[in-house]
Design a protein around this motif. Structure first.
Motif, PDB file in Angstrom:
ATOM      1  N   THR A 436       1.003  -1.214  -0.120  1.00 19.89           N
ATOM      2  CA  THR A 436      -0.082  -0.158  -0.010  1.00 19.89           C
ATOM      3  C   THR A 436       0.849   1.076  -0.009  1.00 19.89           C
ATOM      4  N   ILE A 437       1.812   1.262   0.864  1.00 17.09           N
ATOM      5  CA  ILE A 437       2.643   2.374   0.695  1.00 17.09           C
ATOM      6  C   ILE A 437       3.481   2.571  -0.321  1.00 17.09           C
ATOM      7  N   GLY A 438       4.069   1.443  -0.644  1.00 17.22           N
ATOM      8  CA  GLY A 438       4.953   1.565  -2.021  1.00 17.22           C
ATOM      9  C   GLY A 438       4.265   1.982  -3.223  1.00 17.22           C
ATOM     10  N   MET A 439       3.020   1.464  -3.481  1.00 16.87           N
ATOM     11  CA  MET A 439       2.432   1.939  -4.607  1.00 16.87           C
ATOM     12  C   MET A 439       1.721   3.404  -4.268  1.00 16.87           C
ATOM     13  N   GLY A 440       1.560   3.680  -3.171  1.00 16.61           N
ATOM     14  CA  GLY A 440       1.003   5.007  -3.043  1.00 16.61           C
ATOM     15  C   GLY A 440       1.994   5.880  -3.306  1.00 16.61           C
ATOM     16  N   ALA A 441       3.386   5.633  -2.779  1.00 15.23           N
ATOM     17  CA  ALA A 441       4.504   6.540  -2.993  1.00 15.23           C
ATOM     18  C   ALA A 441       4.740   6.716  -4.408  1.00 15.23           C
ATOM     19  N   LEU A 442       4.657   5.639  -5.371  1.00 17.97           N
ATOM     20  CA  LEU A 442       5.060   5.726  -6.620  1.00 17.97           C
ATOM     21  C   LEU A 442       3.663   6.416  -7.432  1.00 17.97           C
ATOM     22  N   LYS A 443       2.656   6.101  -7.147  1.00 16.46           N
ATOM     23  CA  LYS A 443       1.444   6.879  -7.765  1.00 16.46           C
ATOM     24  C   LYS A 443       1.295   8.273  -7.354  1.00 16.46           C
ATOM     25  N   TYR A 444       1.491   8.885  -6.231  1.00 12.62           N
ATOM     26  CA  TYR A 444       1.294   9.894  -5.930  1.00 12.62           C
ATOM     27  C   TYR A 444       2.536  10.854  -6.448  1.00 12.62           C
ATOM     28  N   PHE A 445       3.687  10.363  -6.341  1.00 19.00           N
ATOM     29  CA  PHE A 445       4.829  11.209  -7.017  1.00 19.00           C
ATOM     30  C   PHE A 445       4.684  11.445  -8.444  1.00 19.00           C
ATOM     31  N   LEU A 446       4.070  10.402  -9.250  1.00 14.42           N
ATOM     32  CA  LEU A 446       4.028  10.389 -10.761  1.00 14.42           C
ATOM     33  C   LEU A 446       2.789  11.379 -11.067  1.00 14.42           C
ATOM     34  N   LEU A 447       1.574  11.365  -9.834  1.00 18.95           N
ATOM     35  CA  LEU A 447       0.479  12.049 -10.307  1.00 18.95           C
ATOM     36  C   LEU A 447       0.345  13.807  -9.782  1.00 18.95           C
ATOM     37  N   LYS A 448       1.460  14.048  -8.965  1.00 19.22           N
ATOM     38  CA  LYS A 448       1.284  15.164  -8.381  1.00 19.22           C
ATOM     39  C   LYS A 448       1.785  16.390  -9.220  1.00 19.22           C
ATOM     40  N   PHE A 465       8.191   9.946   4.564  1.00 18.80           N
ATOM     41  CA  PHE A 465       6.979  10.059   5.455  1.00 18.80           C
ATOM     42  C   PHE A 465       6.703  11.697   5.815  1.00 18.80           C
ATOM     43  N   GLN A 466       7.664  12.490   5.692  1.00 20.44           N
ATOM     44  CA  GLN A 466       7.645  13.862   6.001  1.00 20.44           C
ATOM     45  C   GLN A 466       7.458  14.905   4.892  1.00 20.44           C
ATOM     46  N   GLY A 467       7.580  14.392   3.612  1.00 16.12           N
ATOM     47  CA  GLY A 467       7.703  15.220   2.570  1.00 16.12           C
ATOM     48  C   GLY A 467       6.202  15.355   1.748  1.00 16.12           C
ATOM     49  N   HIS A 468       6.622  15.876   0.577  1.00 14.70           N
ATOM     50  CA  HIS A 468       5.258  16.239  -0.145  1.00 14.70           C
ATOM     51  C   HIS A 468       4.909  14.709  -0.902  1.00 14.70           C
ATOM     52  N   THR A 469       4.505  13.865  -0.206  1.00 15.87           N
ATOM     53  CA  THR A 469       4.475  12.520  -0.826  1.00 15.87           C
ATOM     54  C   THR A 469       3.284  11.760  -0.221  1.00 15.87           C
ATOM     55  N   GLY A 470       3.051  10.650  -1.017  1.00 12.01           N
ATOM     56  CA  GLY A 470       1.836   9.686  -0.622  1.00 12.01           C
ATOM     57  C   GLY A 470       1.950   9.202   0.818  1.00 12.01           C
ATOM     58  N   PRO A 471       3.115   8.574   1.038  1.00 10.14           N
ATOM     59  CA  PRO A 471       3.120   8.067   2.482  1.00 10.14           C
ATOM     60  C   PRO A 471       2.789   9.076   3.445  1.00 10.14           C
ATOM     61  N   PHE A 472       2.952  10.304   3.320  1.00 14.22           N
ATOM     62  CA  PHE A 472       2.800  11.548   4.276  1.00 14.22           C
ATOM     63  C   PHE A 472       1.276  11.636   4.417  1.00 14.22           C
ATOM     64  N   ILE A 473       0.617  11.667   3.152  1.00 11.55           N
ATOM     65  CA  ILE A 473      -0.919  11.624   3.294  1.00 11.55           C
ATOM     66  C   ILE A 473      -1.580  10.362   3.888  1.00 11.55           C
ATOM     67  N   GLN A 474      -0.952   9.396   3.600  1.00  9.30           N
ATOM     68  CA  GLN A 474      -1.438   7.909   3.997  1.00  9.30           C
ATOM     69  C   GLN A 474      -1.313   7.833   5.499  1.00  9.30           C
ATOM     70  N   TYR A 475      -0.139   8.366   6.186  1.00 12.98           N
ATOM     71  CA  TYR A 475       0.087   8.353   7.613  1.00 12.98           C
ATOM     72  C   TYR A 475      -0.893   9.419   8.186  1.00 12.98           C
ATOM     73  N   THR A 476      -1.214  10.541   7.475  1.00 15.75           N
ATOM     74  CA  THR A 476      -1.925  11.271   8.208  1.00 15.75           C
ATOM     75  C   THR A 476      -3.504  10.707   8.444  1.00 15.75           C
ATOM     76  N   HIS A 477      -3.930  10.099   7.243  1.00 15.87           N
ATOM     77  CA  HIS A 477      -5.311   8.949   7.448  1.00 15.87           C
ATOM     78  C   HIS A 477      -5.121   8.008   8.505  1.00 15.87           C
ATOM     79  N   ALA A 478      -3.869   7.382   8.518  1.00 14.30           N
ATOM     80  CA  ALA A 478      -3.960   6.507   9.879  1.00 14.30           C
ATOM     81  C   ALA A 478      -3.706   7.176  10.921  1.00 14.30           C
ATOM     82  N   ARG A 479      -3.521   8.161  10.989  1.00  8.98           N
ATOM     83  CA  ARG A 479      -3.166   8.928  12.391  1.00  8.98           C
ATOM     84  C   ARG A 479      -4.759   9.329  12.721  1.00  8.98           C
ATOM     85  N   ILE A 480      -5.583   9.786  11.762  1.00  8.53           N
ATOM     86  CA  ILE A 480      -7.057  10.254  12.177  1.00  8.53           C
ATOM     87  C   ILE A 480      -7.697   9.149  12.499  1.00  8.53           C
TER      88      ILE A 480
END
Length: 588
Positions: A436-448, A465-480
């Motif tokens: 989930t994280i690997g694909m999220g990182a790949l997709k987000y980086f290419l689509l942003k 996990f701290q940058g303008h990345t998919g994992p940062f957004i995924q982690y925010t969702h998990a945090r909520i």
């Protein structure tokens, strides 16, 4: 914000005895350094007020504050009237618009759109360029669906031609009956292996012929393997049973391999077209165009169209021997697609090296008066580069899609474990999280990034996990989700909150923009609009999380309100990421 536009129209009528159309009222989001949420540009109204932009803005602002209960205050900076909307309005937006299940769910608009993407060749595996293509196409389809369109996702497979015969011939020459099962290779990788072997044999023969005195051009034409491949193509077009049988077998291997890659990438299709079925379709259209005078025939029998008056050039549409060229086939396929689906729009997701081709194709279809020709759009995208040395390519020339996805999962595993985010996970859950994280990182980086731009993809940077990345957004969702779980949160009725902290108001304002963001992304055919919006939302939520205690709030009303605001944020983050084809984990 229609109520502000309506009130501004009334203000100008009342103050300056002038009727203006609602379209003349330009609303903008207030810049962050100024107080307010909505800004009206007042410069156009000075011709009615015959006063400076500041005084005009002050007069309109005073009228709006007195007449519209939702407007709490205003300020004027030069020619910009900044309006502060009351907390009561934003709280109402949260409960009446954002929290309900149908938030940002568009009603069907009655229009059908086809998005054609992927379009692979069946002589080799998918590569990095295909990944950007597939992700763009799938995301655009998701976004258009969310905007109210009926969407058909199509894949035109290039399964015929000399390049296919090269792999087939090399397998006959060197394969010794090898299959995906006997080799342990995915079918597309196995066929790609023989395409590479053909190329090596071809280059060797060219050098041998050059050593015998032939020029390079002569050697390229006379090399035995290229002649055999051409003969195989002729046999294929003549329907030779043996060649067709081998073609079906090897293409079957490739399709099985593609299916695995598509599943891993998380994309799918509603309709497949195959060039082996469509390559002859354009010939009838050529005859039709000759009758209409759109095309002309040269003395050698070839058929052309003159586009010089349109700023282009003359274009061959049928060879002198009656065989089709790419544009012939594409004309026929466009007609077939329209006959099948009668769509209002048809989007071709193809790299920018084909910009000229699609200009010509669309122009010809319009000149022929074809139904649907005005709804054609080429979603042109730039190349994707990797930092040198970051990855090794199986073929030594392009980065294999399967290899890249495997590296993304490995990188996600390394960084996730280093941060201790998998404590308490089972092995199965860990593997799913890394995917989930690997694909999220790949997709987000290419689509942003705007599709038109060429981009440099860095696997390690994309998993930060701290940058303008998919994992940062995924982690925010998990945090909520973690906060909501700890609170045993259940959706309940409106909380009697009357005042908002600045960060709470900022979060609600951002959430209300989601439907408009979807429409903008759909109109611009740009997933980057969604990607950058959801990143901003994740940033603002994290600011809210750090500034305002949720589980230890000062009172129960504040706690429940902040839980509802958190739940709304998680919902919009999840929906946004889904529009990008990205899954969000419940926990990390």
């Amino acid at each position: 914000m229609d109520f502000i536009i309506e009130a501004a129209v009334k203000a100008i009528k009342q103050l300056y005895q002038t009727d203006v159309a609602p379209a003349a009222i330009s609303l903008q989001e207030t810049r962050k350094e100024f107080e307010g949420q909505i800004t009206i540009v007042t410069f156009p109204f000075t011709k009615f007020s015959r006063k400076g932009p500041e005084q005009t803005g002050a007069e309109i602002g005073e009228y709006l504050k007195n007449e519209v209960k939702e407007i709490a205050a205003f300020n004027v900076i030069k020619g910009f009237l900044n309006i502060s909307i009351s907390d009561g309005y934003w709280i109402g937006q949260l409960y009446n618009q954002i929290l309900p299940d149908d938030f940002a769910v568009a009603k069907p608009n009655g229009q059908k759109v086809m998005v054609e993407y992927s379009s692979p060749n069946t002589n080799k595996p998918l590569h990095l360029g295909h990944i950007r293509n597939n992700l763009l196409g799938y995301s655009i389809a998701q976004i258009l669906g969310a905007a109210g369109y009926e969407v058909v996702k199509a894949n035109l497979v290039n399964d015929r031609g000399i390049h296919i015969c090269k792999s087939m011939l090399a397998w006959q020459m060197f394969g010794n009956g090898e299959t995906p099962e006997s080799s342990g290779l995915k079918g597309d990788h196995l066929v790609g292996k023989y395409y590479v072997l053909f190329d090596k044999a071809y280059k060797t023969q060219i050098e041998e012929l050059k050593a015998e005195g032939q020029s390079e051009d002569e050697a390229k034409k006379n090399a035995p393997v290229i002649k055999e491949a051409q003969q195989m193509l002729q046999k294929w077009e003549a329907g030779d049973a043996e060649v067709i049988d081998l073609w079906k077998t090897m293409n079957g291997w490739v399709y099985a391999g593609f299916a695995e890659t598509y599943k891993q990438l998380g994309v799918d299709f509603d309709k497949y077209y195959y060039e082996s079925n469509t390559y002859l379709l354009g010939k009838d259209i050529i005859e039709e165009g000759l009758e209409k005078g759109v095309f002309f025939r040269k003395p050698d029998g070839s058929v052309w169209i003159d586009l010089t008056h349109d700023g282009l050039d003359e274009k061959l549409v049928l060879r002198s021997d009656g065989t089709s060229v790419y544009i012939t086939q594409d004309l026929g396929t466009a007609q077939l697609k329209y006959n099948n689906f009668h769509m209002d729009k048809s989007i071709y997701v193809v790299g920018n090296e084909q910009d000229y081709h699609f200009k010509v194709l669309f122009l010809i279809l319009r000149k022929l008066g074809k139904a649907g020709a005005d709804g054609l759009f080429h979603l042109s995208y730039g190349m994707v580069d990797l930092p040198s040395g970051k990855m090794k390519s199986r073929e030594g020339t392009v980065v294999d899609a399967d290899d890249l996805m495997a590296e993304m999962e490995a990188t996600a595993k390394e960084q996730t474990e280093a941060m201790g985010k998998v404590d308490g996970f089972s092995e199965e859950d860990k593997l799913q999280l890394y995917h989930t994280i690997g694909m999220g990182a790949l997709k987000y980086f290419l689509l942003k990034v705007d599709p038109k731009k060429r981009l440099l993809f860095d696997p390690n940077e994309s998993v930060d996990f701290q940058g303008h990345t998919g994992p940062f957004i995924q982690y925010t969702h998990a945090r909520i989700k973690s906060v909501l779980s700890k609170a045993n949160y259940q959706v309940n009725s409106a909380i009697e909150t009357t005042e908002l902290a600045d960060v709470e108001r900022d979060l609600i304002v951002l959430l209300t923009q989601f439907p408009d963001v979807i429409n903008t992304a759909a109109n611009d055919y740009s997933p980057a609009v969604i990607a950058n919006y959801v990143y901003e939302l994740a940033k603002v939520y994290n600011k809210f999380y750090h500034e305002k205690s949720i589980l230890q709030a000062e009172d129960e009303i504040s706690k429940q309100f902040r839980l509802q605001l958190s739940a709304s944020s998680a919902k919009v983050i999840s929906k946004s990421m889904n529009l990008l084809g990205i899954n969000v984990p419940e926990r990390m």
